[in-house]
Write a protein that holds these residues in place. Structure first.
Motif, PDB file in Angstrom:
ATOM      1  N   VAL A 188       0.865  -1.173   0.000  1.00 12.48           N
ATOM      2  CA  VAL A 188       0.000   0.000   0.000  1.00 12.48           C
ATOM      3  C   VAL A 188       0.903   1.225   0.000  1.00 12.48           C
ATOM      4  CG1 VAL A 188      -1.777   1.287   1.227  1.00 12.48           C
ATOM      5  CG2 VAL A 188      -1.816  -1.220   1.237  1.00 12.48           C
ATOM      6  N   LEU A 189       0.718   2.107  -0.969  1.00  9.49           N
ATOM      7  CA  LEU A 189       1.601   3.250  -1.132  1.00  9.49           C
ATOM      8  C   LEU A 189       0.922   4.533  -0.671  1.00  9.49           C
ATOM      9  CD1 LEU A 189       3.071   2.456  -4.679  1.00  9.49           C
ATOM     10  CD2 LEU A 189       3.915   1.731  -2.435  1.00  9.49           C
ATOM     11  N   ARG A 190       1.748   5.479  -0.252  1.00 11.19           N
ATOM     12  CA  ARG A 190       1.253   6.791   0.174  1.00 11.19           C
ATOM     13  C   ARG A 190       2.150   7.858  -0.436  1.00 11.19           C
ATOM     14  NH1 ARG A 190      -0.581  11.196   1.084  1.00 11.19           N
ATOM     15  NH2 ARG A 190      -1.445  11.957   3.057  1.00 11.19           N
ATOM     16  N   TYR A 191       1.535   8.865  -1.038  1.00 13.57           N
ATOM     17  CA  TYR A 191       2.277   9.942  -1.696  1.00 13.57           C
ATOM     18  C   TYR A 191       2.358  11.137  -0.746  1.00 13.57           C
ATOM     19  CZ  TYR A 191       1.671   7.231  -5.964  1.00 13.57           C
ATOM     20  OH  TYR A 191       1.691   6.222  -6.898  1.00 13.57           O
ATOM     21  N   LEU A 192       3.591  11.494  -0.372  1.00 10.53           N
ATOM     22  CA  LEU A 192       3.825  12.629   0.514  1.00 10.53           C
ATOM     23  C   LEU A 192       4.992  13.446  -0.022  1.00 10.53           C
ATOM     24  CD1 LEU A 192       3.595  11.204   4.173  1.00 10.53           C
ATOM     25  CD2 LEU A 192       2.030  12.811   3.093  1.00 10.53           C
ATOM     26  N   ASP A 193       4.789  14.743  -0.146  1.00  7.80           N
ATOM     27  CA  ASP A 193       5.864  15.652  -0.549  1.00  7.80           C
ATOM     28  C   ASP A 193       6.539  15.200  -1.846  1.00  7.80           C
ATOM     29  OD1 ASP A 193       7.425  17.949  -0.168  1.00  7.80           O
ATOM     30  OD2 ASP A 193       9.034  16.803   0.766  1.00  7.80           O
ATOM     31  N   GLY A 194       5.751  14.679  -2.777  1.00  2.00           N
ATOM     32  CA  GLY A 194       6.300  14.247  -4.056  1.00  2.00           C
ATOM     33  C   GLY A 194       7.102  12.960  -3.994  1.00  2.00           C
ATOM     34  N   ARG A 195       6.950  12.196  -2.919  1.00  2.00           N
ATOM     35  CA  ARG A 195       7.670  10.931  -2.764  1.00  2.00           C
ATOM     36  C   ARG A 195       6.676   9.796  -2.560  1.00  2.00           C
ATOM     37  NH1 ARG A 195      12.834  12.887  -1.915  1.00  2.00           N
ATOM     38  NH2 ARG A 195      12.948  14.925  -0.877  1.00  2.00           N
ATOM     39  N   GLY A 224      14.473   2.280 -13.662  1.00  2.00           N
ATOM     40  CA  GLY A 224      15.136   3.495 -14.119  1.00  2.00           C
ATOM     41  C   GLY A 224      14.232   4.703 -14.262  1.00  2.00           C
ATOM     42  N   ILE A 225      12.930   4.553 -14.024  1.00  2.00           N
ATOM     43  CA  ILE A 225      11.983   5.673 -14.108  1.00  2.00           C
ATOM     44  C   ILE A 225      11.883   6.338 -12.740  1.00  2.00           C
ATOM     45  CG2 ILE A 225       9.616   6.361 -14.636  1.00  2.00           C
ATOM     46  CD1 ILE A 225       9.416   3.849 -16.387  1.00  2.00           C
ATOM     47  N   SER A 226      12.280   7.585 -12.657  1.00  2.00           N
ATOM     48  CA  SER A 226      12.275   8.284 -11.379  1.00  2.00           C
ATOM     49  C   SER A 226      10.850   8.587 -10.913  1.00  2.00           C
ATOM     50  CB  SER A 226      13.060   9.596 -11.506  1.00  2.00           C
ATOM     51  OG  SER A 226      12.936  10.366 -10.315  1.00  2.00           O
ATOM     52  N   LEU A 227      10.603   8.380  -9.623  1.00  2.00           N
ATOM     53  CA  LEU A 227       9.316   8.709  -9.020  1.00  2.00           C
ATOM     54  C   LEU A 227       9.410   9.946  -8.135  1.00  2.00           C
ATOM     55  CD1 LEU A 227       7.988   5.151  -8.067  1.00  2.00           C
ATOM     56  CD2 LEU A 227       7.505   6.521 -10.106  1.00  2.00           C
ATOM     57  N   ARG A 228      10.487  10.685  -8.258  1.00  2.00           N
ATOM     58  CA  ARG A 228      10.630  11.936  -7.510  1.00  2.00           C
ATOM     59  C   ARG A 228       9.608  12.938  -8.028  1.00  2.00           C
ATOM     60  NH1 ARG A 228      10.636  15.357  -4.217  1.00  2.00           N
ATOM     61  NH2 ARG A 228      12.357  16.731  -3.620  1.00  2.00           N
ATOM     62  N   ASN A 229       8.988  13.642  -7.099  1.00  2.00           N
ATOM     63  CA  ASN A 229       7.956  14.632  -7.426  1.00  2.00           C
ATOM     64  C   ASN A 229       6.745  13.989  -8.099  1.00  2.00           C
ATOM     65  OD1 ASN A 229       7.200  17.341  -7.139  1.00  2.00           O
ATOM     66  ND2 ASN A 229       7.700  17.811  -9.266  1.00  2.00           N
ATOM     67  N   SER A 230       6.420  12.777  -7.657  1.00  2.00           N
ATOM     68  CA  SER A 230       5.298  12.044  -8.253  1.00  2.00           C
ATOM     69  C   SER A 230       3.968  12.578  -7.768  1.00  2.00           C
ATOM     70  CB  SER A 230       5.396  10.558  -7.898  1.00  2.00           C
ATOM     71  OG  SER A 230       6.528   9.966  -8.485  1.00  2.00           O
ATOM     72  N   SER A 231       2.984  12.468  -8.633  1.00  2.00           N
ATOM     73  CA  SER A 231       1.608  12.762  -8.249  1.00  2.00           C
ATOM     74  C   SER A 231       0.925  11.458  -7.885  1.00  2.00           C
ATOM     75  CB  SER A 231       0.873  13.452  -9.400  1.00  2.00           C
ATOM     76  OG  SER A 231       0.941  12.656 -10.581  1.00  2.00           O
ATOM     77  N   ASN A 232      -0.230  11.559  -7.241  1.00  2.00           N
ATOM     78  CA  ASN A 232      -0.951  10.362  -6.790  1.00  2.00           C
ATOM     79  C   ASN A 232      -1.203   9.386  -7.931  1.00  2.00           C
ATOM     80  OD1 ASN A 232      -1.003  11.397  -4.251  1.00  2.00           O
ATOM     81  ND2 ASN A 232      -3.158  11.967  -4.254  1.00  2.00           N
ATOM     82  N   GLY A 233      -0.854   8.128  -7.681  1.00  2.00           N
ATOM     83  CA  GLY A 233      -1.124   7.074  -8.645  1.00  2.00           C
ATOM     84  C   GLY A 233      -0.058   6.869  -9.697  1.00  2.00           C
ATOM     85  N   GLN A 234       0.994   7.686  -9.704  1.00  2.00           N
ATOM     86  CA  GLN A 234       1.989   7.580 -10.766  1.00  2.00           C
ATOM     87  C   GLN A 234       2.745   6.266 -10.710  1.00  2.00           C
ATOM     88  OE1 GLN A 234       4.289  11.110 -11.360  1.00  2.00           O
ATOM     89  NE2 GLN A 234       5.834  10.090 -12.613  1.00  2.00           N
ATOM     90  N   ALA A 235       3.041   5.772  -9.492  1.00  2.00           N
ATOM     91  CA  ALA A 235       3.732   4.495  -9.380  1.00  2.00           C
ATOM     92  C   ALA A 235       2.887   3.370  -9.964  1.00  2.00           C
ATOM     93  CB  ALA A 235       4.068   4.199  -7.921  1.00  2.00           C
ATOM     94  N   GLY A 236       1.569   3.412  -9.722  1.00  2.00           N
ATOM     95  CA  GLY A 236       0.690   2.398 -10.292  1.00  2.00           C
ATOM     96  C   GLY A 236       0.663   2.444 -11.802  1.00  2.00           C
ATOM     97  N   VAL A 237       0.722   3.646 -12.372  1.00  2.00           N
ATOM     98  CA  VAL A 237       0.743   3.778 -13.825  1.00  2.00           C
ATOM     99  C   VAL A 237       2.011   3.147 -14.391  1.00  2.00           C
ATOM    100  CG1 VAL A 237       0.867   5.433 -15.727  1.00  2.00           C
ATOM    101  CG2 VAL A 237      -0.701   5.839 -13.817  1.00  2.00           C
ATOM    102  N   VAL A 238       3.140   3.406 -13.749  1.00  2.00           N
ATOM    103  CA  VAL A 238       4.412   2.842 -14.211  1.00  2.00           C
ATOM    104  C   VAL A 238       4.391   1.322 -14.106  1.00  2.00           C
ATOM    105  CG1 VAL A 238       6.891   2.720 -13.760  1.00  2.00           C
ATOM    106  CG2 VAL A 238       5.712   4.923 -13.637  1.00  2.00           C
ATOM    107  N   LEU A 239       3.880   0.787 -12.995  1.00  2.00           N
ATOM    108  CA  LEU A 239       3.837  -0.660 -12.807  1.00  2.00           C
ATOM    109  C   LEU A 239       2.901  -1.329 -13.814  1.00  2.00           C
ATOM    110  CD1 LEU A 239       3.812  -0.870  -8.895  1.00  2.00           C
ATOM    111  CD2 LEU A 239       5.641  -1.611 -10.425  1.00  2.00           C
ATOM    112  N   SER A 240       1.785  -0.699 -14.102  1.00  2.00           N
ATOM    113  CA  SER A 240       0.865  -1.288 -15.082  1.00  2.00           C
ATOM    114  C   SER A 240       1.490  -1.303 -16.467  1.00  2.00           C
ATOM    115  CB  SER A 240      -0.454  -0.506 -15.096  1.00  2.00           C
ATOM    116  OG  SER A 240      -0.247   0.837 -15.510  1.00  2.00           O
TER     117      SER A 240
END
Length: 434
Positions: A188-195, A224-240
């Motif tokens: 379960v992921l949580r987006y805080l301060d762009g991280r 190799g895709i940076s998740l710095r300064n990510s918005s909500n759900g961006q990690a899920g988009v990359v994983l999909s």
């Protein structure tokens, strides 16, 4: 007697300590100090533009080398500037400047980079001839000589571990985990301060079974895709998008190597704990008795979510009516020569003030609000664990008010650096070294 710049003299001592280590890695206790000294020298005397809202930092000096093409488009310095500019993990000029310094140390080309700046007249006009090191003939040659010495030291640094350079020279533990193709990682992921934080591990998921992550860790990169300064759900988009492919996850740990909490993360971890009260960030294991003694102030002295630093109070003395940072270089040795009875104390640095209590009997020794403090700095001889601050002194007798210098000793140079940063941040307008 020739005039000496205190920053250059302190850098000289630090470089001698780095030379004694042989190969310098990110775990070197003197690396952050060396980098910070270089940063202070490059910033010293840098003038701000009159009609501009942009704060000029030393990174812009190196960035200008590409526009003026003083070093050639394919030179090591030019390529380093381009790599720094393109790094998606850096959001500020401070972060880019710090990344560039680390890159130059790793490539052993810091001296060349500084020389190119010196030969770029348009950039040198930004520096004040009265206060800067780079425009002072007596100081610039010793500084270049020290840069040359640094180019002879082998630096083995993890350049990709740069997501916290915007905030701090202190870097977290960075590890890479290779995962086989799977339907889900079980986090379960949580987006805080762009991280992207790991908030919880799902029972039976790959993350829990393989134990490659724990709540509080940060997913910094995926393949190799940076998740710095990510918005909500961006990690899920990359994983999909990578579904069915092997995954390479770069993780930033909330624990340091000694088991203590990575301090720049403390405010964010506090927010995570509010969402998931079951999270325990203070129960860090102690790997060895020596490490346990050294990290006692970080891992065992936690009160209401705040870190209490276990220090030695070495003494204090009245320094008269002037409390500027210049007095520290004389006041600290004066206190040390007095050989006052030292005390084991706990220092709590809060948002508006700091308190100091006797560790043995919990008696409060002093409490100072930041507006009372006039300066803070470290003492570089014989190590970087001693620091002091000057504060308004209110004597019990009828003597006039003045300033008092309070001297303390931390358990490590890293802890000392962090304390000076935190106290300095309370009143902002001070330099951190003497």
């Amino acid at each position: 007697m020739p005039v000496k710049d205190p920053l250059i003299e302190t850098l000289k001592v630090c470089i001698l300590q780095l030379q004694a280590e042989g190969t310098v890695t990110d775990s070197s206790p003197h690396l952050a100090t060396c980098c910070e000294l270089l940063e202070l020298i490059l910033r010293k005397g840098l003038q701000q533009p009159v009609l501009s809202l942009t704060h000029r930092d030393y990174w812009y000096c190196f960035e200008q080398l590409l526009q003026h093409d003083t070093c050639g488009r394919l030179s090591a310095v030019s390529l380093a500037v381009q790599k720094t500019t393109a790094c998606p993990k850096l959001l500020t000029a401070q972060g880019r400047g710090r990344f560039f310094i680390r890159l130059m140390l790793a490539k052993r080309t810091l001296e060349n980079a500084v020389k190119h700046v010196l030969h770029t007249g348009r950039v040198m006009e930004w520096y004040s001839p009265e206060t800067s090191v780079l425009r002072n003939e007596k100081f610039v040659e010793p500084f270049l000589s020290l840069c040359l010495v640094l180019s002879e030291i082998k630096f083995k640094l993890n350049i990709e571990n740069c997501s916290f350079l915007d905030e701090s020279w202190l870097l977290p533990v960075c590890e890479t985990y290779e995962a086989v193709p799977c339907r889900e990682l079980g986090m379960v992921l949580r987006y805080l301060d762009g991280r992207v934080f790991v908030l919880e591990l799902l029972h039976g998921g790959m993350a829990q079974v393989d134990m490659f992550a724990e709540p509080g860790d940060i997913i910094d990169e995926i393949n190799g895709i940076s998740l710095r300064n990510s918005s909500n759900g961006q990690a899920g988009v990359v994983l999909s998008r990578l579904k069915g492919q092997p995954l390479s996850l770069r993780l930033l740990r909330w624990r340091c190597k000694d088991g203590a909490m990575y301090r720049p993360l403390v405010p964010l971890l506090r927010q995570l704990k509010q969402e998931n009260p079951l999270l325990q960030f203070s129960s860090a294991p102690q790997p060895s008795p020596a490490a346990q003694r050294q990290s006692q102030s970080q891992s065992q002295c936690v009160k209401e979510g705040r870190i209490l630093y276990a220090l030695q109070l070495l003494g204090k003395t009245n320094i008269g009516m002037y409390g500027g940072k210049e007095v520290l270089q004389h006041a600290i040795p004066a206190v040390l020569r007095m050989r006052q009875n030292s005390k084991e104390v706990l220092l709590d640095v809060k948002e508006t003030h700091m308190t100091c209590t006797d560790k043995s009997n919990k008696q409060q020794l002093f409490q100072h609000h930041f507006p009372e403090i006039s300066c803070v700095g470290r003492f570089g001889q014989p190590d970087f664990t001693i620091f002091a601050f000057c504060v308004v002194d209110t004597p019990d007798t009828g003597q006039p008010k003045g300033f008092c210098c309070v001297v303390l000793q931390a358990t490590s140079s890293t802890e000392c650096e962090e304390l000076v940063h935190r106290i300095a941040a309370g009143f902002k307008n001070t330099e951190w070294f003497v």
